[in-house]
Design an enzyme around this catalytic site. Structure first.
Site, PDB file in Angstrom:
ATOM      1  N   ASP A 144       0.744  -1.196  -0.090  1.00 49.47           N
ATOM      2  CA  ASP A 144       0.034  -0.090   0.070  1.00 49.47           C
ATOM      3  C   ASP A 144       0.979   1.379   0.120  1.00 49.47           C
ATOM      4  OD1 ASP A 144      -2.250   1.597   0.293  1.00 49.47           O
ATOM      5  OD2 ASP A 144      -1.808   1.554   2.643  1.00 49.47           O
ATOM      6  N   ASP A 194      -0.095   5.013   1.120  1.00 45.47           N
ATOM      7  CA  ASP A 194      -0.357   6.101   2.073  1.00 45.47           C
ATOM      8  C   ASP A 194      -0.221   5.412   3.606  1.00 45.47           C
ATOM      9  OD1 ASP A 194      -1.654   8.888   0.775  1.00 45.47           O
ATOM     10  OD2 ASP A 194      -1.788   7.035  -0.404  1.00 45.47           O
TER      11      ASP A 194
END
Length: 229
Positions: free
Chosen positions: A17, A19
């Site tokens: 991922d 953020d």
């Protein structure tokens, strides 16, 4: 007979991922929201408030800043938020400590790595070149690259197709429940990035990650230990 992966095997690829996992973007996301609030004469939200929902992106920030609006009404503000964010997306965002040596270790050991995020693809492509740590990324899948986004596993399957690695030989690393759901449904080993944007009361054990790491160095140590088995 094809050998099935076990928890002791080193992955052939690691997907991340963005953020709250690789990049600490909370301050720029929060600044975009606070600029919108200021234009409307509203009080700003604090870092402590917006950091814990940083992984929820535009939708999470707008829900925090405009709790009285319906989801449909907030959707009408999404483009304004994204425009505001794009104007300052590099201002305060930094790579999390420990991420650079982690990514370097993967590249040095010929383990492919890439990014699967719910952030819009165009914004992600604008953001990533500002951080040389991400230059060796083998694949990037955004939240609107496909018709489905996490927690649906489709973006992870798509990323694996792009790098020619079967999901069972891949790990997925993320800080949100949707990340762990997507990775588990894709048949990957999942790593909870507990250094990311977690709610204080998050019941992370219920998410059933394969591994939990409290800092990027923990993940590097885990990979290193499997490499030496």
């Amino acid at each position: 007979m094809k050998k099935l992966p076990t928890k002791s095997m080193l992955p052939k690829a690691v997907l991340f991922d963005l953020d709250g996992t690789l990049l600490d973007t909370a301050r720029d996301l929060g600044a975009a929201l606070n600029n919108m609030l200021a234009r409307r004469g509203r009080e700003p939200v604090s870092y402590a408030q917006y950091r814990q929902i940083g992984s929820d992106g535009a939708n999470g920030m707008l829900a925090l800043g405009f709790p009285e609006l319906s989801s449909t009404e907030r959707l009408a503000l999404r483009e304004e938020f994204l425009l505001e964010y794009r104007q300052q997306s590099h201002d305060q965002s930094v790579v999390f400590d420990g991420v650079a040596p982690l990514l370097s270790w993967l590249s040095e050991h010929n383990i492919l790595w890439g990014i699967v995020t719910n952030k819009p693809e165009a914004i992600t492509r604008e953001l990533l070149p500002g951080y040389p740590e991400f230059n060796q990324s083998a694949v990037m899948v955004g939240g609107d690259t496909l018709s489905e986004r996490k927690p649906h596993p489709a973006p992870l399957f798509y990323a694996c197709e792009q790098i020619n690695v079967v999901p069972q030989h891949c790990w997925y690393v993320g800080d949100a429940e949707r990340d762990i759901i997507a990775g588990n449904q894709a048949g990957m080993q999942t790593v909870l990035a507990a250094w990311g944007y977690l709610l204080a009361n998050a019941q992370t054990a219920d998410w059933r990650p394969t591994h939990v790491c409290f800092q990027p160095q923990d993940l590097l140590q885990l990979l290193h230990s499997k490499h030496n088995m």
